[in-house]
Write a protein that holds these residues in place. Sequence first.
Motif, PDB file in Angstrom:
ATOM      1  N   TYR A  21       0.852  -1.202   0.000  1.00  0.00           N
ATOM      2  CA  TYR A  21       0.000   0.000   0.000  1.00  0.00           C
ATOM      3  C   TYR A  21       0.891   1.257   0.000  1.00  0.00           C
ATOM      4  N   PHE A  30      -2.788   8.311  -3.126  1.00  0.00           N
ATOM      5  CA  PHE A  30      -3.145   9.007  -1.888  1.00  0.00           C
ATOM      6  C   PHE A  30      -2.301  10.238  -1.561  1.00  0.00           C
ATOM      7  N   GLY A  55      -3.943   4.767   8.034  1.00  0.00           N
ATOM      8  CA  GLY A  55      -3.271   3.829   7.138  1.00  0.00           C
ATOM      9  C   GLY A  55      -1.779   3.887   7.369  1.00  0.00           C
ATOM     10  N   VAL A  59      -1.298  11.331   5.347  1.00  0.00           N
ATOM     11  CA  VAL A  59      -1.888  12.614   5.772  1.00  0.00           C
ATOM     12  C   VAL A  59      -1.168  13.119   7.029  1.00  0.00           C
ATOM     13  N   LEU A  76      -4.108   7.507  13.935  1.00  0.00           N
ATOM     14  CA  LEU A  76      -4.803   6.366  14.548  1.00  0.00           C
ATOM     15  C   LEU A  76      -5.320   5.439  13.449  1.00  0.00           C
ATOM     16  N   VAL A  78      -6.953   1.118  12.946  1.00  0.00           N
ATOM     17  CA  VAL A  78      -7.335  -0.135  13.595  1.00  0.00           C
ATOM     18  C   VAL A  78      -6.339  -1.250  13.261  1.00  0.00           C
ATOM     19  N   ASN A  79      -5.549  -1.042  12.201  1.00  0.00           N
ATOM     20  CA  ASN A  79      -4.717  -2.113  11.656  1.00  0.00           C
ATOM     21  C   ASN A  79      -3.250  -1.927  12.066  1.00  0.00           C
ATOM     22  N   MET A  82      -0.637  -1.606   9.191  1.00  0.00           N
ATOM     23  CA  MET A  82      -0.552  -0.267   8.598  1.00  0.00           C
ATOM     24  C   MET A  82       0.273   0.647   9.513  1.00  0.00           C
ATOM     25  N   GLY A 102      -6.498   1.876  17.343  1.00  0.00           N
ATOM     26  CA  GLY A 102      -7.821   2.099  17.908  1.00  0.00           C
ATOM     27  C   GLY A 102      -8.877   2.157  16.834  1.00  0.00           C
ATOM     28  N   ASP A 103     -10.134   2.257  17.294  1.00  0.00           N
ATOM     29  CA  ASP A 103     -11.270   2.263  16.380  1.00  0.00           C
ATOM     30  C   ASP A 103     -11.803   3.682  16.231  1.00  0.00           C
ATOM     31  N   ALA A 104     -12.098   4.059  15.000  1.00  0.00           N
ATOM     32  CA  ALA A 104     -12.588   5.417  14.726  1.00  0.00           C
ATOM     33  C   ALA A 104     -13.909   5.699  15.429  1.00  0.00           C
ATOM     34  N   GLN A 120      -8.905  10.588   5.620  1.00  0.00           N
ATOM     35  CA  GLN A 120      -8.845  10.455   4.164  1.00  0.00           C
ATOM     36  C   GLN A 120      -9.265   9.048   3.735  1.00  0.00           C
ATOM     37  N   GLN A 121     -10.332   8.962   2.949  1.00  0.00           N
ATOM     38  CA  GLN A 121     -10.778   7.727   2.300  1.00  0.00           C
ATOM     39  C   GLN A 121     -10.907   6.560   3.281  1.00  0.00           C
ATOM     40  N   ALA A 122     -11.651   6.768   4.353  1.00  0.00           N
ATOM     41  CA  ALA A 122     -11.828   5.691   5.326  1.00  0.00           C
ATOM     42  C   ALA A 122     -13.243   5.634   5.895  1.00  0.00           C
ATOM     43  N   PHE A 125     -15.480   2.753   5.248  1.00  0.00           N
ATOM     44  CA  PHE A 125     -15.188   1.422   5.773  1.00  0.00           C
ATOM     45  C   PHE A 125     -15.670   1.235   7.210  1.00  0.00           C
ATOM     46  N   PHE A 126     -16.110   2.319   7.851  1.00  0.00           N
ATOM     47  CA  PHE A 126     -16.495   2.213   9.262  1.00  0.00           C
ATOM     48  C   PHE A 126     -17.885   1.585   9.391  1.00  0.00           C
TER      49      PHE A 126
END
Length: 277
Positions: A21, A30, A55, A59, A76, A78-79, A82, A102-104, A120-122, A125-126
């Motif tokens: 990525y 990106f 990611g 940013v 921050l 979750v992965n 990344m 952590g989780d958004a 940015q671009q996420a 997915f939440f």
Amino acid sequence: MSNHARRSTGWQLEQNASEAYEQYLVPSIFASWADQLVETGEIHDGDRVLDVACGTGIVARRAASRVGTSGSVVGLDVNDGMLAVAAEAAADASPSIEWRQGDATDLPFADEAFDVVCCQQALQFFDDPVAAAEEMRRVLTPGGRMALSVWRPLEFQPAYVLLADALARHVGDEAGAMMRSPFPAWDGENLRTLAQDAGFDDVSVTLEIGSVRYPSVEEFVRREAASSPLAEPLAAVEREVRDGLVREVEDALDRYLDDDGIVSPMESYVVTAERSQ
Ligand SMILES: C[S@@+](CC[C@H](N)C(=O)[O-])C[C@H]1O[C@@H](n2cnc3c(N)ncnc32)[C@H](O)[C@@H]1O
């Protein structure tokens, strides 16, 4: 078509999607959107910035270059994979960037801890995008700004429409669905309402048009696959199937071929908003 000759003889699928990525998608896609997002977010000297779902941290890195030594940046995601690549890529950043897992939808930060929140671009997915937007607002100081981007629907991304369709036909419905997932069926009004429902004021939605470029169609398919969960289903099919898929996308993308490979438009919504109090 003459550019079949551009295809290499081997097809190596990368082992680590996060590294792929950062190596492939960040420069092709990106990075330029990140430049624009930190500009739109009006990140200034001294700002405390949070990059939600960072990611590999493009940013956050761009934000760090704007906040000076009196500012701070946290990324921050979750992965963990990344975040590991993010930490490596930003080893020399100044100020140094803090990376948090952590989780958004449940940000591990105190109320009013940041001046600017970027994402940015996420959001697409939440599980609960409104809850994530509410969390972004909660951690902003009154007067703080949010800047986020979400791709327009698939029909506005010519290269990805063709790739998603070819994946569905050659590899399976699940692979097609994976390629469609970054491009939600949201319009600008859906995003405005979402930000307002989360309590933001002064919401602005703009439509931005950029492009994606790859040295060949084979590289487009290979790099997109290597950088995402598509790696597994694509590795599982016979080489002839992958060759057939690449040939089909090459034929379909004929109009977007030039001497440097392929280039295709990509369209995104950019949402900015303020927490007024
Ligand atoms: C397409 S990537 C965008 C990454 C980064 N913002 C960029 O511009 O390169 C989406 C990111 O969202 C992260 N993500 C997905 N769901 C999440 C969640 N619930 N909380 C935090 N991060 C999440 C993924 O791990 C992934 O890194």
